[in-house]
Design a protein around this motif. Structure first.
Motif, PDB file in Angstrom:
ATOM      1  N   LEU A 196       0.972  -1.321  -0.027  1.00 16.87           N
ATOM      2  CA  LEU A 196      -0.032   0.089  -0.022  1.00 16.87           C
ATOM      3  C   LEU A 196       0.700   1.275  -0.081  1.00 16.87           C
ATOM      4  O   LEU A 196       0.407   2.274  -0.757  1.00 16.87           O
ATOM      5  N   LEU A 197       2.066   1.395   0.639  1.00 15.69           N
ATOM      6  CA  LEU A 197       2.821   2.585   0.466  1.00 15.69           C
ATOM      7  C   LEU A 197       3.502   2.541  -0.631  1.00 15.69           C
ATOM      8  O   LEU A 197       3.721   3.672  -1.164  1.00 15.69           O
ATOM      9  N   LEU A 198       3.736   1.483  -1.391  1.00 18.56           N
ATOM     10  CA  LEU A 198       4.317   1.640  -2.569  1.00 18.56           C
ATOM     11  C   LEU A 198       3.432   2.160  -3.619  1.00 18.56           C
ATOM     12  O   LEU A 198       3.523   2.962  -4.603  1.00 18.56           O
ATOM     13  N   TYR A 199       2.034   1.481  -3.350  1.00 23.91           N
ATOM     14  CA  TYR A 199       0.971   2.261  -4.159  1.00 23.91           C
ATOM     15  C   TYR A 199       0.727   3.658  -4.322  1.00 23.91           C
ATOM     16  O   TYR A 199       0.585   4.350  -5.107  1.00 23.91           O
ATOM     17  N   ILE A 200       0.894   3.875  -2.824  1.00 21.53           N
ATOM     18  CA  ILE A 200       0.720   5.581  -2.633  1.00 21.53           C
ATOM     19  C   ILE A 200       1.877   6.390  -3.254  1.00 21.53           C
ATOM     20  O   ILE A 200       1.655   7.256  -4.007  1.00 21.53           O
TER      21      ILE A 200
END
Length: 472
Positions: free
Chosen positions: A73-77
């Protein structure tokens, strides 16, 4: 069934950041967002299923899965904020670490079945070189883990349930990725069609502007040609009028000169010395006026392109030069402060050219030297060098400024009248330049203000120009 609203809502979660302008990278950023959302959702779904079927395995895998989902999710953001490269490499690295570490900590070797899916992700998101590196590292890590016995677990651990889950999850991801790829292809086709329409519209507009500009240019060209024809006709009429006027002036002037000379020579009876002196001055002024009229006629012919040389195959300079020297000496007869020096080769060769015009050129150069020299020396040098005749007329007069040297061979261009008294009409040097050029030679000048001037003439001995016209 209409899926457009659903597609538009999904696009809100995968639309690349505006800072990503490269079309190929924007498509990869969309695919990466879809993969990360799908993988995070699938991992959470898998944990839920495992918790129902085998609570111990779920509890053992939960920390790693939750950490992995959080990182995804951090990489998605990060990807949504425009950092595609960081997100893509981070996503592949996370998959690599998870797939090769979870079997070690959970004892479930089934996670290694996701390795081909990780390679597919790598091939889609990263360059080919990076894909090869990931592939070789995966083989190396699995080999090391297998050779050390860390993941050498009994075969029953790879259960049918695990295989089914892996296949279903892999299939779901592939179906979603394929569907999204179709959407990307559709968007790409739409962009291409839109660009083609814009290109066609631009081509149509360009064709219209080119046609309009061509029409304007054609009209402007026709107008310019009409104006040019009208100007040429006007110039021709003006030249004809000037030529006619000059001829009409020259005819009676020649008569006046002849009769005045008859009286001056006492052919019509004796006259007093005072009358003779007055008639001599009148003759001198009349000859100056006749020379001016002749110069105007020559310039008119040059400008009209009707000037001709009446060339002879053999002109004897040895007979021509004494007349030129005598004329110059006559100009200097009452100016003892000026010395006239000649430096002439003996037995100069016969040359092809117009004898009258060659004599006129030398007289022009020497007359100018006499006009602009107050004291000192005027030198006439004529030399034979190979197949050329070299002539130099130099003086110790007022000199010519550098900015004036570039234009003195053009009609009506005179020396600065604030520096030179009686600078003349500016016709003679233009005529001399045309005559020399028409003979295939050159006329140049070297001078400095206050240090005199030197005019250099080079003439071919055998000129092929027998009927020259005015150069353009």
């Amino acid at each position: 069934m209409n899926l457009q609203p659903t597609t538009r809502i999904a696009d809100l979660f995968v639309e690349p950041h505006a800072t990503i302008t490269n079309a190929d990278q924007r498509r990869k950023a969309r695919v990466l967002a879809v993969l990360m959302l799908t993988l995070a959702g699938s991992a959470l779904f898998l944990m839920a299923v495992l918790s129902i079927r085998n609570i111990e395995i779920a509890q053992a895998s939960a920390p790693a899965v939750l950490v992995g989902v959080s990182v995804v999710l951090l990489l998605y953001i990060s990807n949504r904020f425009g950092y595609y490269q960081v997100s893509a490499y981070g996503f592949i690295a996370l998959n690599f670490v998870m797939l090769h570490s979870i079997p070690v900590f959970t004892g479930n070797v089934g996670w290694l079945l996701f390795t081909p899916m990780m390679m597919i992700f790598t091939l889609i998101l990263l360059p080919l070189q990076a894909t090869l590196v990931v592939y070789l590292l995966s083989i190396a890590v699995q080999t090391i883990l297998g050779s050390t016995g860390i993941i050498n677990l009994p075969a029953p651990e790879l259960t049918t349930f695990t295989s089914v889950v892996v296949l279903l999850l892999t299939g779901a991801i592939m179906v979603i990725a394929a569907h999204f790829r179709d959407n990307l292809d559709r968007d790409l086709r739409a962009e291409i069609e839109d660009l083609q329409q814009k290109l066609c519209a631009a081509e149509t507009e360009i064709d219209r502007r080119v046609e309009e500009r061509t029409r304007d240019l054609r009209s402007a060209k026709e107008q310019a040609e009409f104006e040019l024809t009208r100007v040429r006709q006007h110039e021709q009429k003006k030249m004809q009028a000037l030529s006619s006027l000059s001829h009409q002036l020259r005819t009676p002037l020649n008569s006046m000169l002849n009769f005045t000379e008859f009286v001056h020579l006492e052919m019509l009876g004796p006259i007093s010395e005072q009358q003779k002196d007055a008639l001599g001055k009148s003759l001198d002024s009349s000859r100056v006026l006749l020379g001016l009229i002749n110069n105007v006629l020559d310039i008119i012919k040059i400008e009209a392109g009707t000037m001709r040389l009446f060339a002879e195959p053999q002109v004897d300079l040895n007979a021509l030069l004494p007349e030129v020297v005598a004329t110059t000496q006559a100009l200097l007869h009452d100016r003892p402060n000026i010395e006239f020096v000649t430096d002439l080769d003996e037995n100069l060769p016969l040359v092809a050219g117009d004898a009258r015009r060659l004599s006129q050129t030398l007289n022009i150069l020497l007359a100018n030297a006499c006009k602009f020299t107050l004291k000192g020396t005027i030198t006439l040098s004529v030399k034979h060098r190979r197949d050329q005749l070299l002539v130099c007329v130099s003086d110790t007069g007022v000199g010519i400024a550098p900015e004036e040297q570039a234009r003195i061979f053009k009609p009506f261009q005179k020396l600065d009248q604030s520096r030179v008294y009686n600078a003349g009409t500016g016709l003679s040097l233009a005529i001399a330049h045309w005559i020399v050029t028409a003979h295939g030679g050159t006329l140049t000048v070297e001078s400095a203000v206050g240090e005199g001037a030197a005019f250099f003439v080079t003439l071919p001995i055998q000129s092929s120009v027998l009927d020259a016209v005015s150069p353009a």
